[in-house]
Design a protein around this motif. Structure first.
Motif, mmCIF file in Angstrom:
data_model
loop_
_atom_site.group_PDB
_atom_site.id
_atom_site.type_symbol
_atom_site.label_atom_id
_atom_site.label_comp_id
_atom_site.label_asym_id
_atom_site.label_seq_id
_atom_site.Cartn_x
_atom_site.Cartn_y
_atom_site.Cartn_z
ATOM 1 N N ILE A 89 0.836 -1.207 0.000
ATOM 2 C CA ILE A 89 0.000 0.000 0.000
ATOM 3 C C ILE A 89 0.869 1.256 0.000
ATOM 4 O O ILE A 89 0.635 2.188 -0.780
ATOM 5 C CB ILE A 89 -0.978 -0.006 1.198
ATOM 6 C CG1 ILE A 89 -2.044 -1.088 0.988
ATOM 7 C CG2 ILE A 89 -1.624 1.367 1.384
ATOM 8 C CD1 ILE A 89 -2.915 -1.353 2.196
ATOM 9 N N ILE A 90 1.885 1.298 0.850
ATOM 10 C CA ILE A 90 2.759 2.477 0.929
ATOM 11 C C ILE A 90 3.508 2.674 -0.384
ATOM 12 O O ILE A 90 3.568 3.786 -0.911
ATOM 13 C CB ILE A 90 3.745 2.350 2.115
ATOM 14 C CG1 ILE A 90 2.989 2.493 3.424
ATOM 15 C CG2 ILE A 90 4.854 3.391 2.023
ATOM 16 C CD1 ILE A 90 3.812 2.175 4.658
ATOM 17 N N ILE A 91 4.059 1.611 -0.927
ATOM 18 C CA ILE A 91 4.821 1.720 -2.176
ATOM 19 C C ILE A 91 3.905 2.080 -3.335
ATOM 20 O O ILE A 91 4.229 2.941 -4.150
ATOM 21 C CB ILE A 91 5.600 0.417 -2.451
ATOM 22 C CG1 ILE A 91 6.702 0.244 -1.393
ATOM 23 C CG2 ILE A 91 6.191 0.413 -3.844
ATOM 24 C CD1 ILE A 91 7.364 -1.127 -1.391
ATOM 25 N N TRP A 92 2.723 1.458 -3.398
ATOM 26 C CA TRP A 92 1.769 1.780 -4.456
ATOM 27 C C TRP A 92 1.377 3.254 -4.373
ATOM 28 O O TRP A 92 1.347 3.960 -5.384
ATOM 29 C CB TRP A 92 0.527 0.894 -4.342
ATOM 30 C CG TRP A 92 -0.515 1.216 -5.364
ATOM 31 C CD1 TRP A 92 -0.582 0.767 -6.646
ATOM 32 C CD2 TRP A 92 -1.630 2.107 -5.206
ATOM 33 N NE1 TRP A 92 -1.673 1.301 -7.283
ATOM 34 C CE2 TRP A 92 -2.332 2.136 -6.422
ATOM 35 C CE3 TRP A 92 -2.093 2.865 -4.139
ATOM 36 C CZ2 TRP A 92 -3.472 2.886 -6.604
ATOM 37 C CZ3 TRP A 92 -3.237 3.635 -4.323
ATOM 38 C CH2 TRP A 92 -3.908 3.631 -5.551
ATOM 39 N N PHE A 93 1.079 3.711 -3.149
ATOM 40 C CA PHE A 93 0.677 5.105 -2.963
ATOM 41 C C PHE A 93 1.810 6.037 -3.384
ATOM 42 O O PHE A 93 1.579 7.049 -4.037
ATOM 43 C CB PHE A 93 0.302 5.352 -1.504
ATOM 44 C CG PHE A 93 -0.422 6.642 -1.296
ATOM 45 C CD1 PHE A 93 0.261 7.776 -0.915
ATOM 46 C CD2 PHE A 93 -1.794 6.720 -1.488
ATOM 47 C CE1 PHE A 93 -0.404 8.978 -0.724
ATOM 48 C CE2 PHE A 93 -2.467 7.917 -1.297
ATOM 49 C CZ PHE A 93 -1.769 9.046 -0.914
ATOM 50 N N TYR A 94 3.035 5.703 -3.045
ATOM 51 C CA TYR A 94 4.187 6.541 -3.394
ATOM 52 C C TYR A 94 4.358 6.630 -4.913
ATOM 53 O O TYR A 94 4.505 7.709 -5.462
ATOM 54 C CB TYR A 94 5.461 5.988 -2.756
ATOM 55 C CG TYR A 94 6.706 6.740 -3.183
ATOM 56 C CD1 TYR A 94 6.986 7.985 -2.667
ATOM 57 C CD2 TYR A 94 7.561 6.204 -4.134
ATOM 58 C CE1 TYR A 94 8.107 8.692 -3.071
ATOM 59 C CE2 TYR A 94 8.685 6.905 -4.539
ATOM 60 C CZ TYR A 94 8.953 8.145 -4.009
ATOM 61 O OH TYR A 94 10.056 8.834 -4.423
ATOM 62 N N THR A 130 11.770 -5.716 -3.988
ATOM 63 C CA THR A 130 11.239 -6.415 -5.157
ATOM 64 C C THR A 130 9.863 -5.864 -5.532
ATOM 65 O O THR A 130 9.578 -5.621 -6.712
ATOM 66 C CB THR A 130 11.157 -7.934 -4.885
ATOM 67 O OG1 THR A 130 12.444 -8.396 -4.503
ATOM 68 C CG2 THR A 130 10.669 -8.685 -6.103
ATOM 69 N N ILE A 131 9.009 -5.657 -4.531
ATOM 70 C CA ILE A 131 7.679 -5.106 -4.776
ATOM 71 C C ILE A 131 7.788 -3.689 -5.335
ATOM 72 O O ILE A 131 7.113 -3.329 -6.303
ATOM 73 C CB ILE A 131 6.841 -5.119 -3.486
ATOM 74 C CG1 ILE A 131 6.516 -6.557 -3.091
ATOM 75 C CG2 ILE A 131 5.564 -4.299 -3.651
ATOM 76 C CD1 ILE A 131 5.953 -6.698 -1.691
ATOM 77 N N PHE A 132 8.659 -2.878 -4.730
ATOM 78 C CA PHE A 132 8.841 -1.511 -5.214
ATOM 79 C C PHE A 132 9.291 -1.520 -6.671
ATOM 80 O O PHE A 132 8.737 -0.798 -7.501
ATOM 81 C CB PHE A 132 9.867 -0.750 -4.366
ATOM 82 C CG PHE A 132 10.183 0.596 -4.929
ATOM 83 C CD1 PHE A 132 9.355 1.672 -4.672
ATOM 84 C CD2 PHE A 132 11.267 0.788 -5.760
ATOM 85 C CE1 PHE A 132 9.610 2.919 -5.217
ATOM 86 C CE2 PHE A 132 11.538 2.024 -6.318
ATOM 87 C CZ PHE A 132 10.709 3.096 -6.037
ATOM 88 N N TYR A 133 10.284 -2.336 -6.982
ATOM 89 C CA TYR A 133 10.806 -2.385 -8.345
ATOM 90 C C TYR A 133 9.719 -2.827 -9.330
ATOM 91 O O TYR A 133 9.575 -2.257 -10.409
ATOM 92 C CB TYR A 133 12.015 -3.323 -8.417
ATOM 93 C CG TYR A 133 12.666 -3.343 -9.768
ATOM 94 C CD1 TYR A 133 13.436 -2.270 -10.201
ATOM 95 C CD2 TYR A 133 12.491 -4.423 -10.627
ATOM 96 C CE1 TYR A 133 14.031 -2.277 -11.452
ATOM 97 C CE2 TYR A 133 13.080 -4.431 -11.884
ATOM 98 C CZ TYR A 133 13.848 -3.355 -12.280
ATOM 99 O OH TYR A 133 14.423 -3.357 -13.524
ATOM 100 N N ALA A 134 8.924 -3.816 -8.953
ATOM 101 C CA ALA A 134 7.851 -4.297 -9.832
ATOM 102 C C ALA A 134 6.813 -3.197 -10.082
ATOM 103 O O ALA A 134 6.397 -2.977 -11.228
ATOM 104 C CB ALA A 134 7.179 -5.527 -9.221
ATOM 105 N N LEU A 135 6.400 -2.486 -9.035
ATOM 106 C CA LEU A 135 5.421 -1.416 -9.208
ATOM 107 C C LEU A 135 6.000 -0.258 -10.016
ATOM 108 O O LEU A 135 5.305 0.379 -10.815
ATOM 109 C CB LEU A 135 4.921 -0.914 -7.849
ATOM 110 C CG LEU A 135 4.009 -1.874 -7.090
ATOM 111 C CD1 LEU A 135 3.713 -1.349 -5.696
ATOM 112 C CD2 LEU A 135 2.727 -2.131 -7.853
ATOM 113 N N TRP A 136 7.287 0.024 -9.821
ATOM 114 C CA TRP A 136 7.973 1.089 -10.566
ATOM 115 C C TRP A 136 7.972 0.763 -12.064
ATOM 116 O O TRP A 136 7.665 1.595 -12.896
ATOM 117 C CB TRP A 136 9.388 1.218 -10.018
ATOM 118 C CG TRP A 136 10.168 2.413 -10.449
ATOM 119 C CD1 TRP A 136 11.055 2.481 -11.470
ATOM 120 C CD2 TRP A 136 10.170 3.715 -9.861
ATOM 121 N NE1 TRP A 136 11.615 3.733 -11.553
ATOM 122 C CE2 TRP A 136 11.088 4.510 -10.572
ATOM 123 C CE3 TRP A 136 9.489 4.284 -8.794
ATOM 124 C CZ2 TRP A 136 11.341 5.841 -10.259
ATOM 125 C CZ3 TRP A 136 9.744 5.605 -8.486
ATOM 126 C CH2 TRP A 136 10.655 6.364 -9.212
#
Length: 178
Positions: free
Chosen positions: A19-24, A77-83
């Motif tokens: 949620i935090i990474i998606w929101f960012y 890994t999650i951050f990189y995928a969403l990026w």
């Protein structure tokens, strides 16, 4: 019971991470390709922060230290995928892109969805992601016609045909939306 509590905490922290990474990425930052280098800083930072928190919790003998060590791999890994997912749809969210050929060269015409800016580039000699910009300026939609005005030229798009492209003013180039 102890393992169930760890798994529950781990899943909750994973959901919070997402949620935090998606929101960012999607709501706050909305990065454009010029800032893609930021991932080089953010991904290692997420790894290091989680490793430090895991180590601190390990030293004070907290049972949740394992979660932070696991999260040190999952969070970057999650951050990189969403990026990466953000960039996959970047162009189609902000531009209408057309391609056409003139003098055996492939050109790209981009119309901004957020402003009245257009750009025409030669992409036939594209090297290392760079294109040769040919014309840019403002466009205006009048009925079913798009009028594009550069410092030196006026072009029109009517029925998916480009009229007035400087290489041959009489030719109507068929535009293929990408």
């Amino acid at each position: 019971m102890k393992n169930q509590e760890l798994i529950k905490f781990g899943l909750i922290s994973l959901i919070i991470d997402v949620i935090i990474i998606w929101f960012y990425v999607y709501k706050f930052e909305k990065p454009d390709p010029s800032v893609s280098i930021a991932a080089i800083l953010i991904v290692p930072s997420l790894l290091i922060i989680n490793l430090i928190l895991g180590f601190i919790l390990l030293v004070i003998k907290n049972k949740f230290s394992k979660i932070f060590f696991i999260n040190s791999l999952l969070s970057p890994t999650i951050f990189y995928a969403l990026w990466i997912l953000w960039y996959n749809g970047y162009s189609s969210r902000y531009y209408i892109d057309y391609h056409f050929k003139s003098d055996n060269k492939l050109h790209e015409l981009s119309l901004s969805k957020e402003s009245d800016f257009f750009n025409i580039s030669d992409i036939s000699t594209q090297k290392n992601g760079f294109t040769t910009g040919l014309y840019s300026g403002k466009y205006d939609i009048v009925g079913d016609t798009i009028l594009m005005i550069d410092d030196t030229i006026r072009m029109f798009i009517i029925d998916d045909k480009l009229i007035g492209f400087p290489n041959d003013f009489k030719t109507r180039f068929k535009l293929e939306e990408q």
